[in-house]
Design an enzyme around this catalytic site. Structure first.
Site, PDB file in Angstrom:
ATOM      1  N   GLU A  52      13.506   6.825  37.877  1.00 32.06           N
ATOM      2  CA  GLU A  52      12.533   7.100  36.810  1.00 32.06           C
ATOM      3  C   GLU A  52      12.016   8.470  37.047  1.00 32.06           C
ATOM      4  O   GLU A  52      11.820   9.195  38.052  1.00 32.06           O
ATOM      5  CB  GLU A  52      11.097   6.182  37.189  1.00 32.06           C
TER       6      GLU A  52
ATOM      7  N   ARG B  93      -0.062  -0.725  29.432  1.00 33.31           N
ATOM      8  CA  ARG B  93       1.396  -0.519  29.693  1.00 33.31           C
ATOM      9  C   ARG B  93       1.417  -0.093  31.214  1.00 33.31           C
ATOM     10  O   ARG B  93       2.426  -0.681  31.984  1.00 33.31           O
ATOM     11  CB  ARG B  93       1.831   0.724  28.986  1.00 33.31           C
TER      12      ARG B  93
ATOM     13  N   ARG C 238      -5.735   8.236  20.218  1.00 31.74           N
ATOM     14  CA  ARG C 238      -5.817   7.054  20.959  1.00 31.74           C
ATOM     15  C   ARG C 238      -6.657   7.222  22.137  1.00 31.74           C
ATOM     16  O   ARG C 238      -7.254   8.034  22.560  1.00 31.74           O
ATOM     17  CB  ARG C 238      -4.488   7.006  21.614  1.00 31.74           C
TER      18      ARG C 238
ATOM     19  N   ASP D  37      13.112   2.646  23.695  1.00 30.21           N
ATOM     20  CA  ASP D  37      13.014   3.837  22.631  1.00 30.21           C
ATOM     21  C   ASP D  37      14.141   4.731  22.913  1.00 30.21           C
ATOM     22  O   ASP D  37      14.199   5.179  21.942  1.00 30.21           O
ATOM     23  CB  ASP D  37      11.588   4.426  23.314  1.00 30.21           C
TER      24      ASP D  37
END
Length: 934
Positions: free
Chosen positions: A541, A618, A699, A810
């Protein structure tokens, strides 16, 4: 409303466009002044609207009143036929006294005269009968009244080979639903002679051919003593129309047939016992309760009132449970018959209730029963179950051995079952080893489930022996720790033991390694699934720490099913965070779409059966998924800069911090701004970089308490999209309802910032949404110092793989958020990749390319279609749709139809197609360990 319908005004207003008042009055032959006054009052309830002071046009509400729409007939019935009843309610009380229990001493009788019941009144006029019938059909066919809730509200399969009587069950809709989910059950519907005749007429029968041997009909007056013995007596909305006096007599009529252990199940409306909140659901419930009083002198009952009613009917009834299936407006209330002191039930009312083992052979269509040493071995319709389908059952000392749904467990999939000493093992319809790929379910103390899409019975020829309800031994490599693709869960004393494999029962390791670049939900789910299937994995990551980027993500039926198939452990973690709709009446809703130009008028509620919408935070979900990985598998702060090809066909990954790693294959799941995508497609390819989608969004997340204070309970606790011109707002609960996630999007031709996310403020958000309806204004007011996000997507991608390098999530198919499907597609990607890479035929690194080719062939068309339709849905909800424009009728139709193909995907077929393509690809050539240079 009566004026509007009587003069057919909705039919004279054009479906699209507008009409001036004078022309409309002339067409309807009414006075123009009266017309204006009536319509303008209706407009206060959002029925019609005025584009200009001189013209009128349709709203969603007024379109429902056009001739031919069921709502028109309902409104005419309520405002025409029922209005006099309201006016004469006091006359009925003065004439027959307060609290009359008789059905012919009602407001109907006071208003229209006569001594008949409400149904006599309805039947006396064909037009009135049609209007009432249409009104009832609208109620019956509403999602909250669906017969599927009958299936979900009680564990019918747990009854085994029992008899259920559906008292007043009409032509058998509920009986069919019950029989479908519980194959051993026999269901008898008792009704009036004319209804039985209709039910048995081939022209009007609703019973499918494969159920005709288990669903039958019987003439019976439910006020008369029950003569047919059964295990369960079921009443669905049968008692609602009867006062307590007569409902008590209906239940009391069962007494002669009752034995200890029998059940009474009532599926009916349950009224809250206090006025808690003036919600739309509560208003509707109270209104129908008053209607019942006008029509029948009956009404809704609270749960305590149901208990009192049943207890007064027969004191042997003992309350068990009240369970409301998700999305249902009625619970199933269960009562069981207690043992009487002397253990013996006497015959009453001249009815002979003596039968062997609780079954009256004469009353149940010559149903053969042989009882030996307390063993109930049953043959349906005189057929020996042991001879049918060659299903061998040995029943000894209190054992009920059953063949379910005509499945031969011994002959089909070589699944051998021996039940001894009180163990009841059933192969059920839901857990059909061939159809559902879920192996085995053993009930009554032995629950053995095969997960991850592996058919334990068909694939491994599992033999399960259950003794004394304690020990279930799984052989041939089936492991309780969910290894080798089979998850066997121990419940109620089941000891599941592996007998093959290594010391931990883990699967054989593949002779290749996979590096996953990106630790998002797609990459993590793939890693968990591959590790469970014996594929060595490392996850890299790029971020050095967790952030709240993206915040809430939405799941529906397809993504939740994919998640479970990858690993049930993921779903366990998901369930810790997931929030669905806050109201029980909306549990199966995916989203309420509302008119954002008004104060939230409902356009349509889109239902996603089985799951509704489930949403999570998430980052919090991802953190818990990381905990499922073995230590040393997940690495943060590893941002890949480039790749190097190795001579053996594998890759060396180079990271920005100067470190490196080797792998035989790479899966790029590094998000929408994917470095992996740029390398795979080429730095200069137009497809390598995401495209601006023509919109931006604010958001934010707010505490649910604050959201409820500003929006009200319904709008805060349930998912909604407010549709508006060139903009929309989306909001839904996350983190088990503790937070409300908000996305407020506006269309924009060009994004002028270098960064995708820029700081903003509350005033900017309020200014951008000025002029919209009050509900949108309240949603925007909840955003404190929000960030402004540009929305990008990947509308095209010529391939999802090259050599042993593939893209997922994605990185492959980033989409706008307007269908809530992007994250779900990442889980679907992971499921297919897991299945292909774990296939027994994929044994060497060189064969990975074939697996990736099959993955690309199956996943790319579906995923890219979702990218396209998501953008279309955004345009529709911003009133920019090419085929819908600002036509709310067309918008509603599109919204009602556009999600189903996403949610109800056949994963068995998708995986089978992927395997077929894999094997076809593998047959094309010999394998050589050659590199594909990137």
């Amino acid at each position: 409303m009566r004026y509007i319908c009587h003069f057919s005004i909705p039919d004279s207003v054009p479906h699209e466009g507008e009409i001036d008042y004078h022309t409309l009055a002339k067409q309807c032959a009414v006075d123009v002044t009266q017309l204006k006054r009536n319509l303008r009052y209706a407009m206060t309830n959002r029925i019609f609207y005025e584009p200009t002071p001189k013209t009128v046009a349709h709203t969603i509400g007024s379109l429902l009143l056009k001739e031919g729409n069921p709502m028109r007939a309902s409104v005419q019935f309520l405002t025409g036929d029922c209005a006099p009843m309201v006016a004469h309610q006091l006359d009925a009380i003065e004439k027959w006294g307060h609290g009359s229990q008789e059905p012919n001493q009602t407001a109907v009788n006071a208003a229209y005269g006569g001594d008949g019941t409400f149904f006599d009144f309805i039947g006396s006029d064909p037009v009135r009968q049609r209007r009432f019938g249409t009104t009832i059909q609208r109620m019956i066919h509403s999602p909250a009244s669906s017969v599927k809730h009958v299936q979900n509200g009680f564990d019918w399969a747990s009854l085994g080979k029992a008899t259920v009587i559906d008292v007043g069950g009409h032509v058998g809709y509920c009986a069919v639903a019950i029989a479908e989910v519980a194959p051993p059950l026999r269901v008898i519907v008792q009704e009036r002679p004319e209804v039985v005749a209709m039910a048995e007429d081939p022209k009007t029968s609703v019973v499918p051919a494969h159920l005709k041997d288990r669903v039958s009909f019987q003439v019976h007056d439910f006020f008369q003593p029950q003569k047919t013995l059964a295990d369960v007596y079921f009443y669905r909305k049968t008692l609602l129309n009867h006062t307590d006096k007569h409902a008590t007599n209906i239940i009391r009529a069962l007494s002669p047939a009752l034995k200890p252990g029998n059940r009474l199940l009532i599926m009916d409306f349950v009224q809250s016992d206090a006025m808690i909140q003036a919600t739309a659901t509560e208003r509707y419930s109270r209104a129908v309760d008053l209607q019942m009083m006008l029509y029948y002198n009956s009404g809704y009952r609270t749960l305590d009132e149901w208990k009192e009613l049943v207890s007064a009917s027969d004191s042997r009834f003992e309350f068990e449970t009240s369970c409301a299936p998700p999305g249902s407006n009625m619970p199933i209330i269960s009562f069981i018959v207690r043992e009487v002191p002397d253990g013996d039930l006497k015959a009453t009312n001249g009815v002979d209730v003596e039968a062997t083992n609780g079954v009256d052979a004469a009353a149940t269509h010559e149903f053969g029963v042989e009882a030996t040493h307390g063993v109930d071995v049953e043959a349906t319709n005189g057929v020996d179950a042991a001879a049918t389908h060659e299903f061998g059952v040995e029943a000894t000392h209190g054992v009920d051995g059953e063949a379910t749904n005509g499945v031969d467990a011994a002959a089909t999939h070589e699944f051998g079952v021996e039940a001894t000493n009180g163990v009841d093992i059933e192969v059920t319809d839901v857990v059909d080893a061939a159809a559902a790929q879920v192996g085995v379910e053993a009930a009554n103390g032995v629950d053995c489930e095969a997960a991850n899409g592996v058919d334990a019975a068909a694939t491994h020829e599992v033999s399960v022996k259950a003794t004394n309800g304690v020990d279930g031994e799984a052989e041939k490599g089936v492991d309780a720790a969910a290894k080798n693709g089979v998850d066997v869960k121990a419940k109620a004393g089941l000891d599941a033991k592996p007998t093959e494999g290594d010391s931990e029962g883990s699967p054989a390791r593949k002779d290749f390694s996979v590096a996953i670049v990106g630790g998002g939900l797609g990459g993590l789910s793939l890693a968990i699934g591959l590790i469970k299937r014996g594929v060595p994995v490392q996850v890299y990551e790029g971020a050095s720490e967790w952030t709240d980027a993206g915040a809430g993500v939405v799941f529906a039926r397809n993504s939740i099913e994919a998640m479970k198939r990858i690993s049930p452990d993921i779903h366990v973690e998901f369930s810790k965070h997931a929030a669905g709709q806050g109201w029980a009446s909306k549990k199966t809703n995916y989203m309420d779409f509302r008119d954002g130009m008004t104060d939230g008028d409902l356009l349509t509620s889109v239902e996603c059966r089985d799951t509704g919408q489930q949403s999570v935070h998430r980052t919090l979900f991802a953190k818990d998924m990381v905990a499922l990985l073995p230590e040393g598998t997940f690495h943060m702060g590893k941002r890949m800069s480039h790749l190097e090809n190795r001579a053996d066909g594998g890759y060396t990954l180079r990271f920005a911090d100067g470190s490196s790693a080797d792998a035989d294959a790479i899966v790029g799941g590094d998000g929408i701004r994917s470095r992996c995508r740029q390398i795979l497609l080429g730095e200069d390819s137009p497809e390598a970089k995401p495209q601006f989608a023509g919109e931006f969004a604010y958001r934010g997340m707010v505490p649910m308490e604050k959201a409820v204070e500003v929006l009200g309970d319904e709008f805060a606790r349930n998912s909604m999209v407010n549709v508006a011109l060139d903009g929309l707002t989306t909001s839904y609960p996350v983190e088990q309802g503790r937070l409300l996630n908000i996305v407020a999007a506006r269309s924009l031709d060009k994004w002028d910032h270098d960064e995708w996310v820029v700081p903003s403020n509350k005033k900017s958000a309020i200014d951008d949404f000025a002029g919209y309806g009050p509900l949108i204004q309240r949603v925007i007011s909840l955003l404190d110092n929000p960030f402004k996000w540009a929305l990008y997507h990947h509308p095209q991608c010529s391939t999802f793989y090259k050599g042993r390098f593939a893209l997922i999530g994605d990185a492959a198919h980033a989409t706008t958020p307007h269908q809530g499907a992007g994250c779900g597609q990442a889980f679907e990607d992971a499921l297919i990749l897991c299945s292909l890479l774990a296939d027994d035929k994929v044994v060497s690194p060189a064969q990975i390319e074939d697996a990736f080719a099959a993955y690309d062939a199956v996943r790319r068309p579906r995923a890219l279609k979702i990218v396209s339709t998501s953008r279309e849905n955004g345009e529709i909800c911003m009133l920019q749709g090419e085929k819908t424009g600002r036509d709310f009728g067309r918008i509603k139709k599109s919204l009602d139809e556009r999600f189903q193909w996403i949610w109800y995907e056949d994963f068995d077929q998708q995986m089978a197609t992927a395997k077929d393509k894999l094997y076809a690809q593998m047959g094309k050539h010999q394998y050589e360990d050659t590199a594909v240079v990137l």
